[in-house]
Design a protein around this motif. Structure first.
Motif, mmCIF file in Angstrom:
data_model
loop_
_atom_site.group_PDB
_atom_site.id
_atom_site.type_symbol
_atom_site.label_atom_id
_atom_site.label_comp_id
_atom_site.label_asym_id
_atom_site.label_seq_id
_atom_site.Cartn_x
_atom_site.Cartn_y
_atom_site.Cartn_z
ATOM 1 N N GLN A 24 13.066 8.314 -4.711
ATOM 2 C CA GLN A 24 12.600 7.863 -6.013
ATOM 3 C C GLN A 24 12.442 8.793 -6.969
ATOM 4 O O GLN A 24 12.898 8.659 -8.105
ATOM 5 N N TYR A 55 -0.565 9.770 5.004
ATOM 6 C CA TYR A 55 -0.881 11.008 4.373
ATOM 7 C C TYR A 55 -2.240 11.300 4.894
ATOM 8 O O TYR A 55 -3.193 10.796 4.464
ATOM 9 N N ASN A 101 3.484 -2.241 -6.260
ATOM 10 C CA ASN A 101 3.209 -0.976 -6.384
ATOM 11 C C ASN A 101 2.079 -0.262 -5.297
ATOM 12 O O ASN A 101 1.617 -0.748 -5.127
ATOM 13 N N GLY A 102 2.743 0.653 -4.719
ATOM 14 C CA GLY A 102 1.683 1.513 -3.558
ATOM 15 C C GLY A 102 1.512 0.871 -2.487
ATOM 16 O O GLY A 102 0.653 1.144 -1.545
ATOM 17 N N MET A 103 2.597 -0.043 -2.211
ATOM 18 C CA MET A 103 2.375 -0.732 -0.874
ATOM 19 C C MET A 103 2.954 0.147 0.384
ATOM 20 O O MET A 103 2.945 -0.383 1.482
ATOM 21 N N GLY A 104 3.566 1.296 0.037
ATOM 22 C CA GLY A 104 4.187 1.997 0.997
ATOM 23 C C GLY A 104 5.697 1.805 1.045
ATOM 24 O O GLY A 104 6.306 2.377 2.350
ATOM 25 N N LYS A 105 6.648 1.385 0.266
ATOM 26 C CA LYS A 105 7.774 1.233 0.178
ATOM 27 C C LYS A 105 8.507 2.634 0.257
ATOM 28 O O LYS A 105 9.212 3.212 1.279
ATOM 29 N N SER A 106 8.212 3.558 -0.604
ATOM 30 C CA SER A 106 8.652 4.912 -0.773
ATOM 31 C C SER A 106 8.342 5.652 0.709
ATOM 32 O O SER A 106 9.087 6.489 1.345
ATOM 33 N N THR A 107 6.909 5.310 1.232
ATOM 34 C CA THR A 107 6.642 5.998 2.634
ATOM 35 C C THR A 107 7.393 5.638 3.592
ATOM 36 O O THR A 107 7.633 6.342 4.431
ATOM 37 N N GLN A 148 12.324 -2.790 -7.244
ATOM 38 C CA GLN A 148 11.129 -3.864 -8.101
ATOM 39 C C GLN A 148 12.100 -4.816 -8.687
ATOM 40 O O GLN A 148 11.750 -5.988 -9.129
HETATM 41 N N1 ATP Z 1 1.984 12.452 -1.021
HETATM 42 C C1 ATP Z 1 0.907 11.757 -0.865
HETATM 43 N N2 ATP Z 1 -0.349 11.824 -0.499
HETATM 44 C C2 ATP Z 1 -1.322 11.216 -0.342
HETATM 45 N N3 ATP Z 1 -1.058 9.843 -0.804
HETATM 46 C C3 ATP Z 1 0.216 9.500 -0.887
HETATM 47 C C4 ATP Z 1 1.243 10.358 -1.083
HETATM 48 N N4 ATP Z 1 2.136 9.419 -1.629
HETATM 49 C C5 ATP Z 1 1.776 8.309 -1.662
HETATM 50 N N5 ATP Z 1 0.774 8.222 -1.355
HETATM 51 C C6 ATP Z 1 0.057 6.983 -1.278
HETATM 52 O O1 ATP Z 1 0.490 5.947 -0.215
HETATM 53 C C7 ATP Z 1 0.491 4.640 -0.803
HETATM 54 C C8 ATP Z 1 2.180 4.311 -0.905
HETATM 55 O O2 ATP Z 1 2.933 4.961 -1.448
HETATM 56 P P1 ATP Z 1 4.320 4.786 -1.842
HETATM 57 O O3 ATP Z 1 4.715 5.877 -2.752
HETATM 58 O O4 ATP Z 1 4.990 4.511 -0.214
HETATM 59 O O5 ATP Z 1 4.335 3.334 -2.585
HETATM 60 P P2 ATP Z 1 5.585 2.518 -3.203
HETATM 61 O O6 ATP Z 1 5.374 1.182 -2.359
HETATM 62 O O7 ATP Z 1 6.681 3.016 -2.908
HETATM 63 O O8 ATP Z 1 4.948 2.377 -4.472
HETATM 64 P P3 ATP Z 1 6.192 2.189 -5.918
HETATM 65 O O9 ATP Z 1 6.488 0.773 -6.054
HETATM 66 O O10 ATP Z 1 4.824 2.555 -7.210
HETATM 67 O O11 ATP Z 1 6.959 3.317 -5.969
HETATM 68 C C9 ATP Z 1 0.069 4.656 -2.381
HETATM 69 O O12 ATP Z 1 -1.357 4.313 -2.200
HETATM 70 C C10 ATP Z 1 0.039 6.254 -2.534
HETATM 71 O O13 ATP Z 1 -1.112 6.588 -3.534
#
Ligand code: ATP
Ligand code: MG
Lengths: 278, 234
Positions: B87, B15, B40-46, B194
């Motif tokens: 998610q 982002y 959490n926050g490792m980038g899975k949803s990304t 998770q």
């Molecule tokens: N729209 C956005 N704009 C800026 N940063 C973002 C955005 N979405 C996610 N992030 C950041 O990107 C990083 C990865 O987010 P992501 O949602 O991919 O994590 P995740 O592994 O799915 O976590 P979780 O287990 O909590 O769902 C996080 O640090 C988050 O703060």
């Protein structure tokens, strides 16, 4: 008294017809199309051209509708879509476009005031009073347009896709919906509804290059208090249009013209969602 | 070699200036189920947003069923038999249950048979067609999401934390449904979780994502759960 009642419901119908295109575009594209006033004016001049060509006055609304849809397609492609990620700029661009429309019409037709014939002349006896047939027809037109839009939204796959885009565009896309196409179709239809409305109101008033401005203002306030709901727009048209009629009848017409704007602004102060469900 | 159902070559995305994924390589063979795990926050949803096209990759290529989709719009990827369950905000709250399901289908033709097949998995959906989806309970909403994803007969299914907040019996049910789908036809799944035990009950392989890179990967078997738990420990 019955005359006042008929004035209220027909005014509501007219306001609904004028504002519905703006509401549709706002619902799907999340932008206020300030070119709506320009499209209304174009519709008015389409009716004028139909009259000058000695075509039947019945031809004006369909001609205006088709013209508006075609212009809407162009405007969406060339102006609105490139600014998709910058909604504020898109809104300003539609405002700029409305100024261009006024200028072009002034160059083409002059500043003068024009009139067209009504396809439906005369009055009918109703509720013990004699009332304008054309104004009553506008109420029917409003019901038909509202019914048609609701039917498409509730009863067709396209309408379901449009509602999905309105509610959550990203999710709609991930289900295979081409939301860019939905926006394109919606904007075009919204423009067509505006030009058709512009032609429909011409038998009731004079045509000039700035005729769209006061209508745009009222339509804008009505959409602001209605959100994206057709039912709310109908209610808002009835309540605020009714107030306008009452003020014009018992107060004076100048104040009446301001009623919708003032009441809508007050309403939004008290209840930010207006007539829409919270 | 048969072409991969999903392939990522050195995908970097994020982002703004912040890069969340850094040079991710992934290959899913047709019919394979990969569980992606991570804190959490490792980038899975990304990762899933990038695969669907909602985030354009800064670098690298994405192939779905052998086709380069790196610059293809999300709705076109979906139309390539890809179903995605995000998610967050995964249902249309104000649409009815049956309208949500209809949106899972590509057209209204032949919808009855498909709907029947899927509602057999979750019978309550058949009876609640007219209820606004937002008024279903949290667990019921998850089942609606799963049913809608399966309705389109996807060849590739991307699931982001479907088990979050579900009672154990419903999680078991979802696992059963996924395994049954995989057994009856060729379905490739990338599942983010998770709940490690649930993930491993449906997956044939796993990958662990940390700070935007895949730091561990392997076949699901004895020892996999311990290896993963080590990565997830704080
Ligand atoms: N729209 C956005 N704009 C800026 N940063 C973002 C955005 N979405 C996610 N992030 C950041 O990107 C990083 C990865 O987010 P992501 O949602 O991919 O994590 P995740 O592994 O799915 O976590 P979780 O287990 O909590 O769902 C996080 O640090 C988050 O703060
Ligand atoms: Mg996540």
């Amino acid at each position: 008294m019955n005359n006042l009642l008929l004035d209220v419901v027909t005014t509501a119908g007219i306001l609904f017809v004028v504002a519905v295109g703006l509401l549709v575009v706002f619902g799907v594209l999340k932008i206020i199309n300030f070119a709506h006033g320009g499209f209304l004016t174009i519709g008015g001049y389409a009716a004028l051209i139909v009259t000058q060509l000695h075509w039947s006055p019945w031809a004006a609304p369909p001609v205006a509708l088709i013209l508006g849809i075609l212009l809407g397609m162009l405007v969406e492609r060339l102006i609105v879509r490139p600014l998709y990620s910058r909604p504020l700029d898109a809104i300003l661009a539609t405002w700029g476009l409305s100024i261009v429309v006024v200028q072009l019409i002034t160059i083409g037709f002059g500043r003068g005031t024009e009139f067209v014939l009504s396809p439906l002349q005369g009055a009918v006896a109703l509720l013990g009073t004699s009332y304008s047939l054309y104004r009553l027809a506008m109420l029917v037109v409003a019901l038909v347009i509202g019914g048609a839009i609701a039917g498409i939204l509730q009863g067709t796959r396209l309408g379901l896709a449009a509602r999905a885009v309105i509610m959550n565009e990203t999710l709609a896309q991930s289900l295979g919906i081409n939301s860019a196409l939905v926006r394109f179709a919606t904007f075009s239809v919204g423009a067509g509804l505006a030009t058709m409305a512009g032609s429909l109101i011409t038998p009731l008033l004079s045509i000039d290059p700035l005729m769209g401005v006061p209508w745009l203002l009222n339509a804008f306030m009505l959409v602001m208090v209605s959100g994206t709901s057709l039912v709310s727009l109908a209610v808002a048209s009835l309540v605020l249009g009714g107030a306008q009629v009452v003020v014009s009848t018992y107060g004076n017409p100048v104040l009446g013209a301001l009623t919708i704007v003032v009441l809508a602004a007050l309403l939004l102060r008290i209840r930010p969602t207006g007539f829409a469900r919270a | 070699m048969a072409e991969a159902a999903l392939q990522l070559d050195g995908v970097t995305s994020g982002y703004g200036e912040a890069m969340v994924l850094r040079g991710v390589n992934l290959t899913l063979a047709p019919g394979e189920v990969l569980a992606v795990l991570g804190k959490n926050g490792m980038g899975k949803s990304t990762l899933l947003k990038t695969i669907m096209g909602f985030l354009p990759p800064r670098d690298g290529q994405i192939y779905i069923h052998g086709r380069d989709v790196t610059r293809v719009a999300p709705y076109r990827r979906a139309a390539q038999s890809v179903a995605y369950s995000p998610q967050e905000q995964a249902i249309f709250q104000d649409l009815t249950v049956s309208e949500n399901l209809r949106l899972g289908l590509r057209s209204d033709r032949r919808s009855a048979a498909a709907t029947e097949r899927v509602t057999a998995f979750f019978p309550f959906l058949g009876k609640r067609g007219r209820q606004p989806a937002g008024t279903l309970s949290g667990g019921e909403q998850k089942m609606l999401i799963m049913a809608r994803a399966l309705l389109s007969n996807p060849r590739l299914l991307l699931i982001d934390e479907i088990s979050e907040g579900l009672q154990p019996s419903v999680i078991l049910r979802l696992g059963e449904v996924l395994r049954r789908e995989c057994a009856t036809r060729e379905l490739t799944i990338l599942i983010i979780e998770q709940n490690v035990r649930f993930a491993l009950s449906v997956a044939s392989r796993y990958a662990v994502l940390a700070r935007g890179e895949i730091v561990d990967a392997g076949a699901v078997g004895p020892g996999a759960e311990t290896a993963i738990q080590d990565h997830l420990a704080v």
